[in-house]
Design an enzyme around this catalytic site. Sequence first.
Site, PDB file in Angstrom:
ATOM      1  N   TYR A  80     -39.393  -5.706  31.312  1.00 36.01           N
ATOM      2  CA  TYR A  80     -39.346  -5.043  30.005  1.00 36.01           C
ATOM      3  C   TYR A  80     -38.280  -3.956  30.032  1.00 36.01           C
ATOM      4  O   TYR A  80     -37.503  -3.801  29.097  1.00 36.01           O
ATOM      5  CB  TYR A  80     -40.714  -4.442  29.649  1.00 36.01           C
ATOM      6  CG  TYR A  80     -40.683  -3.854  28.264  1.00 36.01           C
ATOM      7  CD1 TYR A  80     -40.873  -4.665  27.148  1.00 36.01           C
ATOM      8  CD2 TYR A  80     -40.396  -2.501  28.057  1.00 36.01           C
ATOM      9  CE1 TYR A  80     -40.791  -4.151  25.870  1.00 36.01           C
ATOM     10  CE2 TYR A  80     -40.308  -1.981  26.784  1.00 36.01           C
ATOM     11  CZ  TYR A  80     -40.511  -2.806  25.695  1.00 36.01           C
ATOM     12  OH  TYR A  80     -40.410  -2.283  24.428  1.00 36.01           O
ATOM     13  N   PHE A 132     -17.046  -9.299   6.593  1.00 39.64           N
ATOM     14  CA  PHE A 132     -17.828 -10.468   6.952  1.00 39.64           C
ATOM     15  C   PHE A 132     -19.144 -10.350   6.177  1.00 39.64           C
ATOM     16  O   PHE A 132     -19.625  -9.235   5.946  1.00 39.64           O
ATOM     17  CB  PHE A 132     -18.058 -10.578   8.466  1.00 39.64           C
ATOM     18  CG  PHE A 132     -18.797 -11.840   8.790  1.00 39.64           C
ATOM     19  CD1 PHE A 132     -18.171 -13.061   8.651  1.00 39.64           C
ATOM     20  CD2 PHE A 132     -20.140 -11.826   9.144  1.00 39.64           C
ATOM     21  CE1 PHE A 132     -18.862 -14.249   8.851  1.00 39.64           C
ATOM     22  CE2 PHE A 132     -20.832 -13.008   9.359  1.00 39.64           C
ATOM     23  CZ  PHE A 132     -20.188 -14.225   9.210  1.00 39.64           C
ATOM     24  N   THR A 133     -19.715 -11.490   5.797  1.00 41.57           N
ATOM     25  CA  THR A 133     -20.884 -11.482   4.887  1.00 41.57           C
ATOM     26  C   THR A 133     -21.966 -10.498   5.334  1.00 41.57           C
ATOM     27  O   THR A 133     -22.420  -9.665   4.552  1.00 41.57           O
ATOM     28  CB  THR A 133     -21.500 -12.893   4.793  1.00 41.57           C
ATOM     29  OG1 THR A 133     -21.666 -13.412   6.112  1.00 41.57           O
ATOM     30  CG2 THR A 133     -20.641 -13.833   3.980  1.00 41.57           C
ATOM     31  N   ASP A 223     -14.783  -5.411  15.300  1.00 43.23           N
ATOM     32  CA  ASP A 223     -15.698  -6.544  15.392  1.00 43.23           C
ATOM     33  C   ASP A 223     -14.994  -7.567  16.282  1.00 43.23           C
ATOM     34  O   ASP A 223     -14.011  -8.193  15.880  1.00 43.23           O
ATOM     35  CB  ASP A 223     -15.976  -7.122  13.998  1.00 43.23           C
ATOM     36  CG  ASP A 223     -16.905  -8.337  14.042  1.00 43.23           C
ATOM     37  OD1 ASP A 223     -17.102  -8.908  15.132  1.00 43.23           O
ATOM     38  OD2 ASP A 223     -17.425  -8.720  12.976  1.00 43.23           O
ATOM     39  N   LYS A 266     -20.676 -16.111  19.603  1.00 43.94           N
ATOM     40  CA  LYS A 266     -19.282 -16.578  19.615  1.00 43.94           C
ATOM     41  C   LYS A 266     -18.626 -16.082  20.898  1.00 43.94           C
ATOM     42  O   LYS A 266     -18.253 -16.866  21.751  1.00 43.94           O
ATOM     43  CB  LYS A 266     -18.524 -16.042  18.397  1.00 43.94           C
ATOM     44  CG  LYS A 266     -19.037 -16.576  17.065  1.00 43.94           C
ATOM     45  CD  LYS A 266     -18.258 -15.960  15.914  1.00 43.94           C
ATOM     46  CE  LYS A 266     -18.878 -16.237  14.566  1.00 43.94           C
ATOM     47  NZ  LYS A 266     -18.558 -17.536  13.991  1.00 43.94           N
ATOM     48  N   ARG A 389     -17.289 -21.275   2.192  1.00 41.82           N
ATOM     49  CA  ARG A 389     -16.878 -19.883   2.325  1.00 41.82           C
ATOM     50  C   ARG A 389     -16.120 -19.528   1.056  1.00 41.82           C
ATOM     51  O   ARG A 389     -14.907 -19.541   0.993  1.00 41.82           O
ATOM     52  CB  ARG A 389     -15.990 -19.660   3.553  1.00 41.82           C
ATOM     53  CG  ARG A 389     -16.633 -19.980   4.875  1.00 41.82           C
ATOM     54  CD  ARG A 389     -17.458 -18.872   5.500  1.00 41.82           C
ATOM     55  NE  ARG A 389     -18.717 -18.575   4.857  1.00 41.82           N
ATOM     56  CZ  ARG A 389     -19.690 -17.869   5.441  1.00 41.82           C
ATOM     57  NH1 ARG A 389     -19.568 -17.403   6.668  1.00 41.82           N
ATOM     58  NH2 ARG A 389     -20.802 -17.615   4.806  1.00 41.82           N
ATOM     59  N   PHE A 455     -26.254 -17.976  -0.035  1.00 40.98           N
ATOM     60  CA  PHE A 455     -25.713 -19.229   0.513  1.00 40.98           C
ATOM     61  C   PHE A 455     -26.600 -19.798   1.613  1.00 40.98           C
ATOM     62  O   PHE A 455     -26.565 -20.989   1.886  1.00 40.98           O
ATOM     63  CB  PHE A 455     -24.284 -19.016   1.039  1.00 40.98           C
ATOM     64  CG  PHE A 455     -24.181 -17.988   2.143  1.00 40.98           C
ATOM     65  CD1 PHE A 455     -24.070 -16.643   1.846  1.00 40.98           C
ATOM     66  CD2 PHE A 455     -24.200 -18.370   3.478  1.00 40.98           C
ATOM     67  CE1 PHE A 455     -23.989 -15.690   2.858  1.00 40.98           C
ATOM     68  CE2 PHE A 455     -24.107 -17.437   4.496  1.00 40.98           C
ATOM     69  CZ  PHE A 455     -24.006 -16.087   4.186  1.00 40.98           C
TER      70      PHE A 455
HETATM   71  N1  F0G Z   1     -18.887 -10.801  12.694  1.00 44.85           N
HETATM   72  C1  F0G Z   1     -18.200 -11.931  12.587  1.00 44.85           C
HETATM   73  C2  F0G Z   1     -16.707 -11.896  12.535  1.00 44.85           C
HETATM   74  C3  F0G Z   1     -18.870 -13.163  12.529  1.00 44.85           C
HETATM   75  O1  F0G Z   1     -18.169 -14.277  12.414  1.00 44.85           O
HETATM   76  C4  F0G Z   1     -20.279 -13.176  12.587  1.00 44.85           C
HETATM   77  C5  F0G Z   1     -21.026 -14.417  12.482  1.00 44.85           C
HETATM   78  C6  F0G Z   1     -20.959 -11.964  12.698  1.00 44.85           C
HETATM   79  C7  F0G Z   1     -20.233 -10.787  12.748  1.00 44.85           C
HETATM   80  C8  F0G Z   1     -22.449 -11.904  12.748  1.00 44.85           C
HETATM   81  O2  F0G Z   1     -22.877 -12.340  13.984  1.00 44.85           O
HETATM   82  O3  F0G Z   1     -24.182 -14.423  13.499  1.00 44.85           O
HETATM   83  O4  F0G Z   1     -24.428 -13.216  15.665  1.00 44.85           O
HETATM   84  O5  F0G Z   1     -25.329 -12.248  13.589  1.00 44.85           O
HETATM   85  N2  F0G Z   1     -20.538 -15.499  12.068  1.00 44.85           N
HETATM   86  C9  F0G Z   1     -21.238 -16.762  11.991  1.00 44.85           C
HETATM   87  C10 F0G Z   1     -20.353 -17.818  11.404  1.00 44.85           C
HETATM   88  C11 F0G Z   1     -22.550 -16.682  11.327  1.00 44.85           C
HETATM   89  O6  F0G Z   1     -20.848 -18.946  11.223  1.00 44.85           O
HETATM   90  O7  F0G Z   1     -19.175 -17.580  11.152  1.00 44.85           O
HETATM   91  P1  F0G Z   1     -24.283 -13.109  14.198  1.00 44.85           P
END
Ligand code: F0G
Length: 482
Positions: A80, A132-133, A223, A266, A389, A455
């Site tokens: 833990y 980013f979304t 990022d 990633k 997108r 989405f």
């Molecule tokens: N920043 C970037 C540039 C990303 O592409 C993503 C995720 C995140 C932050 C968020 O990270 O998914 O680990 O919470 N991109 C995915 C995609 C979802 O399909 O492009 P996460």
Amino acid sequence: MPEIKFYNHEPIPMEMHKVKIVQQLTLLPVDERVKRIKDAGYNTFQLHNGDIFMDMLTDSGVNAMSDNMQSAMLRADDAYAGSETFYRMQKKLEEIFGIHYLLPAHQGRACENILTERFVKPGNCVIMNYHFTTAKAHITRVGGRVEELVKQEGLEPKSDLPFKGDIDLEALEACIKKETPENVPFIRIESGTNLIGGQPVSYANMKAATDIAKKYGIITVMDASLLQDNLYFIKKREAGMEDKSIRELTRMIADLFDIIYFSGRKFGFARGGGILVRDEAMYHSMEDLVPMFEGFLTYGGMSVKEMEAMTVGFDESMDMDVISQGPQFVDYCVRKLDEYGVPVITPGGGLGAHLNAMEFCAHIPQQEYPAGALAAAMYIAGGIRGMERGTLSEERNADGSERFASMELLRLAFPRRVFTLSQTEYVIDRVEWLYDHRDLIGGLRFIHEPKTLRFFTGILEATSDWPEKLAEAYKAEFGADQ
Ligand code: F0G
């Protein structure tokens, strides 16, 4: 990746790995696919994985692990608190980035949540090259705003600009002055800018942007989720960088930022995330948020097995042979589609090939979601799952009107080390067929529309019987069993 030379064959990218474990794929007949996409509300996020032939939804959490990553999982230290696995991960990140403090989190958006909770107040403006979304959703959730200052040329679909993710430096300085530095909690630079086609940011631009931030005393955040692709492009495309090793480049970039966060789904080829913080006091000001939202400070909601694998994955990301494959496959796919006349974002970036739905489906008005419609059509035409997108990935304005995206893209992601070149050829072939039959694609409308990140879970319907008509044309070409 060394560029392998051929005797008679045209040059092609080569996989620098061999397959050791496989997952069987099935290709459902086209009529079945029409049913499945309808049941999924014409939303590719809602499809079951077993219904898909080529899953190009994302490169997130679906990258192939190496034998060394898998074997590292065996020594994961479950505790833990005080897991040795955490200290190994921290040491590796410190070796690579030169930053000691690590806040672990279960994935990238969890890092964004922590950074937002700590820094963003109502009315604040976070400046970025592009959003980013999830990053944007967190900031707006607490009453902040996002200002995106990617250079205008970065938004041109067709281009030979090597660094379309660069931020406009003049606009950056003007924006800081307009907002006042006190109202800008941080400047976020996204490497391998996802939503404009996985386009890289140059080292020179990162340096100049962070210099401006420092001049005004503003915190700089990178990022690094798509950093490995960005590193490849800096080495390949930026003058004066070709002789630098990937490790040297990584360190030069890291030295520019106060905070670096990443999605380990990633970066690192596994599943997790983390925030690297240079300053000790700044680290302490955030540490309570990890046990509150994620888990104890030495696992942050991650499985220790994934952390061990990721630690090896970070090292592999420093190897040009490893990080070249993704961008080279994307480039191959983009070049072939471009030659055929398919509207595709050029030059090829990292993470995937991006079809320009605004042109591909020029006959579909933006309020009927051309990129979403193209995603549904691509699944019908070959069992290929991509990701919308575009406007669907935006949120409505406060008055309920649509916020039209500046680009309408269908992303066909190349998860790292997953697909072969013959699978890539299949995708190219089916995109070409669909392009020649694009008039058959129609629009979509919502039946169920969630307020946030619609989405992911939204349910839509076709505006006519176009999916059936598209399937008829497909059967006439390839037969009913394909
Ligand atoms: N920043 C970037 C540039 C990303 O592409 C993503 C995720 C995140 C932050 C968020 O990270 O998914 O680990 O919470 N991109 C995915 C995609 C979802 O399909 O492009 P996460």
